[in-house]
Design an enzyme around this catalytic site. Structure first.
Site, PDB file in Angstrom:
ATOM      1  CG  ASP A 162     -27.244   1.686 -17.161  1.00 32.99           C
ATOM      2  OD1 ASP A 162     -27.572   1.027 -16.163  1.00 32.99           O
ATOM      3  OD2 ASP A 162     -28.074   2.277 -17.891  1.00 32.99           O
ATOM      4  CG  HIS A 166     -26.656   4.803 -22.072  1.00 30.86           C
ATOM      5  ND1 HIS A 166     -28.030   4.837 -22.121  1.00 30.86           N
ATOM      6  CD2 HIS A 166     -26.222   5.232 -23.268  1.00 30.86           C
ATOM      7  CE1 HIS A 166     -28.410   5.259 -23.317  1.00 30.86           C
ATOM      8  NE2 HIS A 166     -27.333   5.510 -24.025  1.00 30.86           N
ATOM      9  CE  LYS A 184     -31.901  -0.822 -20.723  1.00 30.83           C
ATOM     10  NZ  LYS A 184     -32.860   0.182 -21.195  1.00 30.83           N
ATOM     11  CG  ASP A 213     -31.783   0.721 -17.328  1.00 28.01           C
ATOM     12  OD1 ASP A 213     -30.590   1.010 -17.516  1.00 28.01           O
ATOM     13  OD2 ASP A 213     -32.733   1.381 -17.811  1.00 28.01           O
ATOM     14  CD  GLU A 228     -28.806  -2.968 -29.675  1.00 24.87           C
ATOM     15  OE1 GLU A 228     -27.607  -2.732 -29.492  1.00 24.87           O
ATOM     16  OE2 GLU A 228     -29.723  -2.118 -29.508  1.00 24.87           O
ATOM     17  CB  SER A 229     -29.129  -1.176 -26.191  1.00 25.17           C
ATOM     18  OG  SER A 229     -30.420  -1.494 -25.686  1.00 25.17           O
ATOM     19  CG  ASP A 260     -30.863   3.986 -15.563  1.00 26.78           C
ATOM     20  OD1 ASP A 260     -29.931   3.492 -16.217  1.00 26.78           O
ATOM     21  OD2 ASP A 260     -32.035   4.016 -15.981  1.00 26.78           O
TER      22      ASP A 260
HETATM   23  C1  G16 Z   1     -32.929   3.023 -23.642  1.00 24.50           C
HETATM   24  C2  G16 Z   1     -34.125   2.146 -23.859  1.00 24.50           C
HETATM   25  C3  G16 Z   1     -33.711   0.870 -24.522  1.00 24.50           C
HETATM   26  C4  G16 Z   1     -32.953   1.162 -25.802  1.00 24.50           C
HETATM   27  C5  G16 Z   1     -31.782   2.066 -25.505  1.00 24.50           C
HETATM   28  C6  G16 Z   1     -31.069   2.525 -26.743  1.00 24.50           C
HETATM   29  O1  G16 Z   1     -32.084   2.418 -22.716  1.00 24.50           O
HETATM   30  O2  G16 Z   1     -34.779   1.852 -22.651  1.00 24.50           O
HETATM   31  O3  G16 Z   1     -34.849   0.123 -24.770  1.00 24.50           O
HETATM   32  O4  G16 Z   1     -32.505  -0.014 -26.393  1.00 24.50           O
HETATM   33  O5  G16 Z   1     -32.238   3.223 -24.845  1.00 24.50           O
HETATM   34  O6  G16 Z   1     -31.935   3.300 -27.494  1.00 24.50           O
HETATM   35  P1  G16 Z   1     -31.411   4.125 -28.725  1.00 24.50           P
HETATM   36  O7  G16 Z   1     -30.808   3.111 -29.661  1.00 24.50           O
HETATM   37  O8  G16 Z   1     -32.630   4.786 -29.271  1.00 24.50           O
HETATM   38  O9  G16 Z   1     -30.359   5.077 -28.239  1.00 24.50           O
HETATM   39  P2  G16 Z   1     -31.519   3.241 -21.497  1.00 24.50           P
HETATM   40  O10 G16 Z   1     -30.637   2.278 -20.764  1.00 24.50           O
HETATM   41  O11 G16 Z   1     -30.788   4.389 -22.106  1.00 24.50           O
HETATM   42  O12 G16 Z   1     -32.722   3.670 -20.731  1.00 24.50           O
END
Ligand code: G16
Length: 543
Positions: free
Chosen positions: A277, A114, A376, A281, A364-365, A279
């Site tokens: 986002d 993201h 995801k 997911d 939640e993200s 990629d």
């Molecule tokens: C990644 C992880 C998720 C996590 C998110 C936020 O998502 O795969 O499991 O919830 O980062 O992580 P943080 O709070 O440490 O920034 P993504 O979509 O960035 O791959």
């Protein structure tokens, strides 16, 4: 074509975070930076000799050149075959699917998810395991250890491969299969959901808007939503993936997907809106005049999953990351299935999914997914929503209100304080952790603290323990505050403050979440001394 050993020296700071190694693109483009990390991936996972991998990325700046380097290194390290998405493009869930479908030895995904892309923005690389999921901590630690003693990398000298053409080519001894990035994934989605019911809903006038944010999901969403489900052309906006995501911040939340949010709150809004986002997911879901928080989305999907063919036999269990609200726990209880609370990071769901202990997971993200892959999956969540809407024949707003009436509402919000000074952030967290023993029994904002801890996860499958995963403060009325530092940022530190309050009374479930959470927000600021410690009292992103 010769295989060459290049001498190198360890590069500091190549420790993978929540999801792989993410850095500013110019850092990744420094001499040997990418090469050292890729060699560490091979070395840290037992070498590449004779192995098959999947390779693809979200198409951001440097994706194409990084792919050529990784291919030449895979060939020099003895890999037998690499399956690459055409143009070096694969969404993260599609990569996970290809790893599983082809039973490969893993995959390398180029993405900073993201985070924005471009010459001065972010780039990332992560390794996924043969189960299709992100490498667990034991493996990322091994990779990191290899980066610290890196002294040589292997790379063949060869011309670049034409990755735009689907088909099989050779790179030295290694086979490279360039595949359609969308086809297998779209077929998988069609096998999980009732496309006929969704098509009938669309034929009945149902309208949707999907914002691909100029990122990787565009081609996937266009194929599935417009071509296979018959939605009108233009349903998918920002559908062409661009190297800089058209300047968008490809993070589907109300702040960054504000164009979609604005449209969904107009009188003539479509019935359903979604965004994904960089990629592919993550997902954000929004109904006409109603935003669905990711925690609520997970709960609603779990409660209604049986309406989709793939889940009609019921769920084995539900898993959520610790900062995600407890809305899903209430559904698990009602369904009589296990519920797991894991640290932030999709990698922690892998063991539970592989062991058949849970079917649906969420964070939640803006992450939701199931056992169909080990990442995801943004479009999967959108399609499950569409399947549920088609079967129930009700609006998103109706479904949400009925859900809260039955289970109660977990008001929820996350406040992000981005790009803060790392030393200040660390000092704040240390002080907060030190205060943990004194917190239980403390009265604040009319609430009493029931418990406080620094979350440690004991993996029920492999027995591994992951400590220091975030400070949890629970109140006796069920409210909760969580504080942790993000593991995905590339600039300074990001403080994430997660806020939750449970409201069982159906007459009080229509408040603005920020208003409903007022006392919890004030308590969090007072307990952590946010303003005093980091010099900011307002978040710059609220989800
Ligand atoms: C990644 C992880 C998720 C996590 C998110 C936020 O998502 O795969 O499991 O919830 O980062 O992580 P943080 O709070 O440490 O920034 P993504 O979509 O960035 O791959």
């Amino acid at each position: 074509m010769t295989s060459t050993i290049h001498a190198t020296t360890p590069i500091e700071g190549q420790k993978p975070g929540t999801s792989g190694l993410r850095k500013k693109t110019p850092v990744f483009m420094r001499p040997m930076y990418l090469e050292n990390f890729v060699q560490a991936i091979f070395d840290g996972t037992g070498g590449a000799q004779g192995k098959t991998y999947v390779l693809g990325g979200d198409g951001r700046y440097f994706n194409d050149r990084a792919a050529q380097v990784i291919l030449k290194m895979a060939a020099a390290n003895g890999a037998a075959r690499v399956i690459v998405g055409q143009g070096a493009i694969l969404s993260t869930p599609a990569a996970s699917h290809l790893i599983r479908l082809n039973q490969t030895d893993g995959g390398i995904i180029m993405s900073a998810s993201h985070n924005p892309g471009g010459p001065t923005e972010d780039f990332g690389v992560k390794f996924n395991m043969p189960n299709g999921g992100p490498a667990p901590e034991s493996v990322t630690e091994a990779i990191y250890a290899c980066t610290q003693r890196m002294h040589e990398i292997h790379m063949i000298t060869a011309s670049d491969i034409h990755l735009d053409k689907i088909g099989r080519v050779r790179l030295g001894e290694m086979i490279v299969d360039v595949v359609d990035p969308v086809a297998d994934y779209a077929a998988l989605m069609e096998s999980l959901f009732d496309f006929r019911a969704i098509r009938a809903m669309v034929a009945g006038g149902f309208r949707m808007r999907f914002d691909a944010m100029c990122a990787v999901t565009g081609p996937y969403a266009t194929e599935i939503l417009e071509k296979r489900l018959g939605m009108e052309p233009g349903t998918v906006i920002n559908a062409t993936p661009l190297q800089d995501f058209g300047g968008h911040h490809p993070d589907p939340n109300p702040t960054w997907a504000h164009v979609l949010m604005e449209e969904m709150f107009t009188p003539n809004a479509p019935d359903f809106g979604a965004a994904s986002d960089g990629d592919g997911d993550r997902n954000m879901v929004v109904g006409r005049n109603i935003y669905v928080s990711p925690s609520d989305s997970l709960a609603v999907l779990a409660a209604n999953a049986h309406l989709a063919p793939a889940y009609k036999g019921g769920l084995k269990g539900i898993a959520r990351s610790m900062p995600t609200s407890a809305a899903a726990d209430r559904v698990a209880k009602a369904l009589g299935v296990e519920c797991f609370e894991t640290p932030t990071g999709w990698k922690f769901f892998g063991n539970l999914l592989d062991a058949g202990r849970c079917t649906i997971c969420g964070e939640e993200s803006f992450g939701t997914g199931s056992d169909h892959v080990r990442e995801k999956d943004g479009l999967w969540a959108v399609l499950l929503w569409l399947n549920i809407l088609a079967v129930r024949g009700e609006s998103v707003a109706h479904i949400m209100h009925a859900h809260w009436k039955r289970f109660g509402r977990n008001y929820y919000s996350r406040h992000d304080f981005e790009a803060i000074d790392t030393r200040h952030a660390d000092a704040m967290m240390s002080a907060l952790k030190a205060s943990i023993p004194t917190l239980p029994g403390t009265e604040i904002e009319g609430m009493s603290i029931a418990s406080a801890d620094d979350f440690a996860y004991h993996d029920p499958i492999d027995g591994s323990v992951s400590r220091a995963q975030g400070v949890r403060i629970k109140f006796d009325d069920g409210s909760r505050i969580v504080l942790r530092l993000s593991g995905t940022g590339t600039e300074g530190a990001t403080l994430r403050l997660y806020l939750e309050r449970y409201e069982p009374d159906a007459t009080k479930q229509d408040l603005d979440p920020q208003e409903a959470l007022g006392p919890v927000i004030r308590a969090a600021h007072a307990l952590a001394g946010i303003k005093e410690q980091i010099g900011r009292d307002r978040p710059n992103v609220i989800t």
